[in-house]
Structures are given as structure tokens and as C-alpha cells.
Design an enzyme around this catalytic site. Structure first.
Site: not given
Ligand code: GLP
Length: 239
Positions: A67, A134, A136, A141
Site C-alpha cells: 500500500d 482494527d 486491517h 479497513e
Molecule cells: C499500517 C499498514 C499496515 C500495517 C499496520 C500496522 O496501517 N498499512 O500494513 O500492518 O500499519 O502497523 P504496525 O506494524 O506499525 O503496528
């Protein structure tokens, strides 16, 4: 789904990097699906170490990231392209031309073309995933339906607040993103999900124990036939 629990995040990172490096050792031109966020950072550090030690070469590997924030140029300090360059690509022998991150300026047609590019590369061999609070994956989402191809999405307040730590304030976090769809992710031949920390424990529990539902996007992984979930003890604590 195979679930493995490690005593701490660093031990998990060594195991995750070994799985990813193993895929590239077995198939030097493997296609890796990569993720951003804090969770994969130690894994990327370990991959760079393995590369420097001569244990694995990424010279022929191809990568497709999940993404990108809408409206952020590739050189923006908080863009996911920049994150990937700084956390991984600049430290390994990969050809930058073989690394792909969705365009943050993609409209629907260009976004969907990302799936065509992935298919043309032969599909993703191993997709690395983190998980949002959440549930995702990528930036898919909670929703009424599972998304299919790469597309533009509106970010929830929870996600924007969670990611505000990388920006000066929450107001600077983009409101939209471009993300692989759930359908894109599910087409990967193999999926590796990693989650660390107590703050992910409830989400991990809902993913593993709750119903498969687009309200908990990561729950869809139960329908994929080759998923490895790596958790540290904290993320596994409510499981
Ligand atoms: C972002 C990314 C996700 C990732 C999530 C969790 O929103 N788009 O791909 O899994 O964050 O991030 P973290 O690893 O910092 O908790």
C-alpha cells in the site's frame, strides 16, 4: 493456518527473515509481497544482515508492496516508498527497478493495473503482512464486503491516529490510501503474518478465534491454504 509463538519480537524477526530469505534462496527471482509499519522493521534489519553476510542475494528478486498513502509523492518523508527504501531496499542488493509500491496518486484504473503487474510477474510467492488494531491488512479497513483488487480507500480514524506517530500531527496523516485488495492478498501463494506487542493481542484473538468477516479483514486468512502466523508472546497472550 500454522501459528508459531516466539518469546520476543527479535526472535520472531529472525524466524520471519529466515522464511523470506529461504523463499529467495529456493527461487532467486521470487516475488515478495512486502509490508510497512513498525512490526516488520526488525525483520528487514535481519534480511539486510543475511544479505551482507552473503547468506542470500536479492539481485533477481522482485517485490510488490501492499500500500501507499494517497497524495504522498515517492520522496515524501512519510511515504511508504521512502520507508521501504530506508528500511530495506537501500541495504540489500536488490535492483530498485524490481521494487514496486503502488502510486499514491493512482485513480481506480491505475490502481487495478497493479494487480495486472503482479500477475505478469508470476504472482506473489510470499506475502508479508502486519495487522492494524482494527484488523486491517494492507489498508483494507473493516467494511461490509471484502475488497477485490488494488483500490483507493478512506482510512478510519483509528488507523490515522495509530499512524500519527510517524507524522508531526494526526492532521497530517493522509485521509486516503491506495492498497492491494483482499482479493489481491489472497492470491499470494504463501502468506506470512507477523504481529508483536500486547496492543495487538485482542486483534490477534479476534482474527484467530472470531468469525471470518469483512468487519475483521484479517480473519479472511483462515480461507487461505498456506498461512504462517508468527506472534511474540505478548501478541499471543489472549489467544
Ligand atoms: C499500517 C499498514 C499496515 C500495517 C499496520 C500496522 O496501517 N498499512 O500494513 O500492518 O500499519 O502497523 P504496525 O506494524 O506499525 O503496528
Amino acid at each position: 493456518m500454522n501459528v508459531y509463538i516466539y518469546p520476543d519480537a527479535q526472535t520472531l524477526a529472525v524466524a520471519a527473515a529466515a522464511l523470506l530469505a529461504g523463499a529467495v534462496i529456493e527461487k532467486p527471482d521470487a516475488v515478495l509481497g512486502l509490508a510497512t509499519g513498525s512490526t516488520p522493521v526488525p525483520t528487514y534489519r535481519e534480511l539486510a544482515r543475511l544479505n551482507k553476510a552473503g547468506a542470500v542475494s536479492f539481485a533477481k528478486a522482485r517485490t510488490f508492496n501492499l500500500d501507499e498513502y494517497a497524495g504522498l509523492a515517492p520522496d515524501h518523508p512519510q511515504s511508504y516508498r521512502r520507508f521501504m527504501n530506508e528500511q530495506l531496499f537501500d541495504h540489500i542488493d536488490i535492483d530498485p527497478a524490481n521494487t514496486h509500491v503502488p502510486s499514491g496518486f493512482a485513480g481506480d484504473a491505475e490502481a487495478a493495473d497493479y494487480d495486472v503487474q503482479i500477475a505478469a510477474a508470476g504472482g506473489v510467492d510470499v506475502q508479508l503482512l502486519g495487522i492494524g488494531h482494527d484488523g486491517h491488512i494492507g489498508f483494507n479497513e473493516p467494511d461490509d464486503t471484502f475488497s477485490r483488487t488494488t483500490h483507493r480507500v478512506e482510512l478510519t480514524d483509528i488507523t490515522r491516529q495509530a499512524n500519527a506517530r510517524f507524522f508531526d500531527s494526526v492532521d497530517e496523516v493522509p485521509t486516503h490510501a491506495v492498497t492491494m485488495g483482499i482479493g489481491t492478498i489472497m492470491q499470494a501463494k504463501r502468506i506470512l503474518m507477523i504481529a508483536t506487542g500486547r496492543d495487538k493481542a485482542e486483534t490477534v484473538r479476534a482474527m484467530l478465534r472470531g468469525p471470518v468477516s469483512p468487519r475483521m479483514p484479517a480473519s479472511v486468512l483462515a480461507l487461505h491454504r498456506d498461512v504462517t502466523v508468527m506472534l511474540d508472546a505478548e501478541a499471543a497472550s489472549l489467544r
